[in-house]
Scaffold this active site. Structure first.
Site, mmCIF file in Angstrom:
data_model
loop_
_atom_site.group_PDB
_atom_site.id
_atom_site.type_symbol
_atom_site.label_atom_id
_atom_site.label_comp_id
_atom_site.label_asym_id
_atom_site.label_seq_id
_atom_site.Cartn_x
_atom_site.Cartn_y
_atom_site.Cartn_z
ATOM 1 N N TYR A 20 0.858 -1.192 0.000
ATOM 2 C CA TYR A 20 0.000 0.000 0.000
ATOM 3 C C TYR A 20 0.895 1.243 0.000
ATOM 4 C CZ TYR A 20 -4.054 2.894 1.469
ATOM 5 O OH TYR A 20 -5.064 3.834 1.546
ATOM 6 N N CYS A 21 0.735 2.096 -1.029
ATOM 7 C CA CYS A 21 1.446 3.375 -1.118
ATOM 8 C C CYS A 21 2.961 3.160 -1.033
ATOM 9 C CB CYS A 21 0.932 4.338 -0.046
ATOM 10 S SG CYS A 21 1.549 6.036 -0.205
ATOM 11 N N ILE A 22 3.622 3.786 -0.069
ATOM 12 C CA ILE A 22 5.073 3.654 0.030
ATOM 13 C C ILE A 22 5.461 2.213 0.387
ATOM 14 C CG2 ILE A 22 5.203 4.324 2.456
ATOM 15 C CD1 ILE A 22 7.734 5.858 1.820
#
Length: 591
Positions: A328-330
């Site tokens: 998720y994301c980074i």
């Protein structure tokens, strides 16, 4: 006088950087504006930069003088629409309603109060403001002599200014505030002042009822056990709720700049619970909130103590030789490095992989590019050198400005003008429950992604002696972008379909970076799919089909086809990795 002479004259008059990028000497007016703003108590709460706003206005002014014909064309359009607005207002006064000359952008909730439509004076004020704002933004978008990055910067700060002067943000031009003042006899103003003093003391606008939630009590309550702990992570295994489970477990890599329980909010909007109830064995990494003593941990440390350790622990507990990974994301960016790393060393444990709103190609990062440049990175590296970490408030302020009307000005009105407490909202509570960033890892990340975009350059990033090449991701990939994402533009999230080597499925969810992922079945937000390949993101979306309901079901079906056979659930922990404490663990509770 030639256009270039106009430009030179205005630059010299206002002492601003010229359009070719060369800077004049520091402007004392800018320094004074900064100092006056720092003396304002609102400066502790509102992440605005008045000097940058003024600078952008001056650049806009300079560019306009360099092309008088375009200025006149924009002014003529403005006058024409303004005359239409005045005529429509007069007709309304005479009892002949007409349609609006200008309307708010889709999703703009500032003018939802009935007075803005029903009261002729307020309706005229609203439309006058919107017309002026639209005209200025249009002028900024058509500037000549500037590259796209410079235009984006000017437009960004201009929008900050225009948002700040909205009539909704002032007492006498906000009908809702006037009604509340009359109704309460001014009590709202007294309560608002108390709320302002409270928030100034904490240095943060209160966006939600912070007493309404607590992880482990009414958030992050899906039953599970911490089965591994290191100085950087706790690994949580969730208790099965079905008699049989799929043989291939799922590992979540959440972002380490936030706490993992965004994936496990309340039972009705918990993605982790959703998967567990579907028969998946789920593990998640809970990152520690680093302090100054952890500043030496680099990205290789995050790789080693995070996904690599989690994979070893999961294989030991479950006896499996395959794992399905989710980033998720980074956390997805780290997973983008983990999978090719494992493939390069001959480890084929990762069976398939999923990326939620993840950047691999940082060429186009939306409005965050306004902040993250060489000057910004140098500034925050200085802060991290002094502290050993980057305070979570720094990143939170930056992200809040990207949605200023929803996350800043709406709370200014609610807290300080209406004198109300913010409502209880679990996602905003999570958003305010930030984490710090370890200096070494965060510096490496910023330089190799936002500044140099090295992840898309095969072999440019080397981790634990292994060159990272996204083309070595040969596993099946499921990727999610969200339509209104201000942090990871969906078109950039789509880029993984051109970078990875395996079969890819990409979908676009509605809403933004968080709400678009926590797309609970009850919300019915919808999403877009396209089974065909496409050369560009625009081509993909033009041929995409809208779907009803939550994309969670689409993803669950995709996972099921790659999750192996139905087997008896594995034990909770093992002799080597016994349960340490109940979920959500201890790291998620650290402030």
């Amino acid at each position: 006088m030639q256009p270039q002479d106009w430009t030179k004259l205005v630059e010299q008059t206002f002492k601003i950087p010229s359009l070719n990028g060369q800077s004049n000497q520091p402007d004392p007016w800018m320094l004074m504006i900064d100092q006056l703003w720092e003396a304002n108590p609102y400066s502790k709460l509102l992440p605005l930069d008045p000097a940058e706003i003024m600078h952008s206005m001056q650049q806009l002014w300079t560019s306009m003088f360099s092309d008088p014909s375009r200025v006149w064309a924009n002014y003529t359009d403005y006058l024409q629409q303004y005359n239409q607005l005045m005529v429509a207002t007069m007709l309304k006064m005479w009892g002949q309603p007409t349609g609006p000359a200008v309307e708010p952008e889709k999703g703009d909730k500032r003018f939802n109060s009935p007075d803005w439509q029903q009261n002729i004076a307020y309706d005229a004020l609203k439309q006058t403001y919107l017309l002026g704002a639209t005209t200025l933004l249009k002028s900024a978008g058509s500037l000549k002599g500037l590259d796209d990055k410079q235009k984006r910067r000017i437009t960004f700060y201009l929008r900050q200014f225009l948002d700040s002067i909205s009539p909704t943000n002032f007492f006498f031009t906000n009908p809702q505030v006037i009604h509340e003042t009359i109704k309460s006899g001014g009590k709202n103003l007294v309560d608002g002042l108390n709320n302002l003093l409270r928030d100034v003391k904490t240095g943060q606008i209160k966006m939600t009822d912070t007493d309404a939630f607590k992880p482990g009590v009414n958030l992050a309550i899906t039953p599970g056990q911490v089965i591994h702990r290191s100085r950087l992570v706790e690994i949580i295994q969730y208790k099965p709720t079905t008699e049989k489970v799929y043989s291939i477990p799922v590992l979540f890599l959440p972002p380490w700049i936030n706490k993992y329980y965004c994936l496990d909010m309340q039972p009705e909007n918990s993605l982790i619970k959703f998967l567990v109830d579907k028969g998946f064995t789920v593990f998640v990494i809970s990152w520690k909130n680093p302090d100054a003593q952890m500043e030496d941990i680099g990205l290789e440390g995050y790789l080693e103590m995070g996904p690599l350790t989690a994979i070893k622990v999961i294989k030991e507990i479950t006896g499996t030789d395959k794992i399905n990974t989710v980033g998720y994301c980074i956390g997805g960016t780290l997973l983008s490095m983990t999978v090719p790393y494992l493939n390069a060393i001959g480890d084929d444990t990762v069976n398939c992989t999923t990326f939620f709103v993840t950047l691999q190609d940082f060429e186009e990062v939306g409005d965050t590019s306004v902040y993250i440049d060489e000057q910004y990175v140098t500034f925050i590296e200085g802060q991290m050198m002094a502290r050993g970490y980057l305070d979570s408030k720094e990143m939170a302020s930056m992200f809040n400005v990207l949605r200023a009307n929803d996350l800043i000005w709406s709370n200014v009105i609610n807290n300080y003008m209406l004198g109300k407490e913010p409502p209880a909202f679990d996602l905003l509570y999570w958003n305010a429950d930030g984490t710090r960033m370890a200096r070494t890892a965060h510096s490496f990340y910023l330089h190799n992604t936002y500044l140099e975009n090295n992840l898309v350059k095969p072999g440019k990033i080397i981790l634990k002696g292994v060159p990272i090449d996204l083309g070595k991701i040969t596993q099946d990939v499921y990727a999610v972008g969200t339509q209104q994402d201000h942090i990871v533009p969906w078109k950039s999230a789509w880029r993984i379909t051109k970078l990875a080597g395996g079969k890819k499925r990409f979908i676009v969810g509605s809403s933004g970076h968080i709400a678009g992922i926590i797309n609970t079945p009850s919300k019915m937000r919808g999403y877009w799919t396209n089974e065909a390949s496409a050369e560009t993101a625009e081509d993909w979306f033009n041929k995409a089909q809208p779907q009803q309901g939550s994309w969670w079901f689409d993803w669950a079906e995709w996972l099921k086809a790659r999750a192996g056979e139905q087997v008896s659930p594995p034990p909770m922990g093992s002799k080597t990795n016994p349960p340490i404490c109940a979920a959500p663990g201890t790291y998620v509770l650290e402030r």
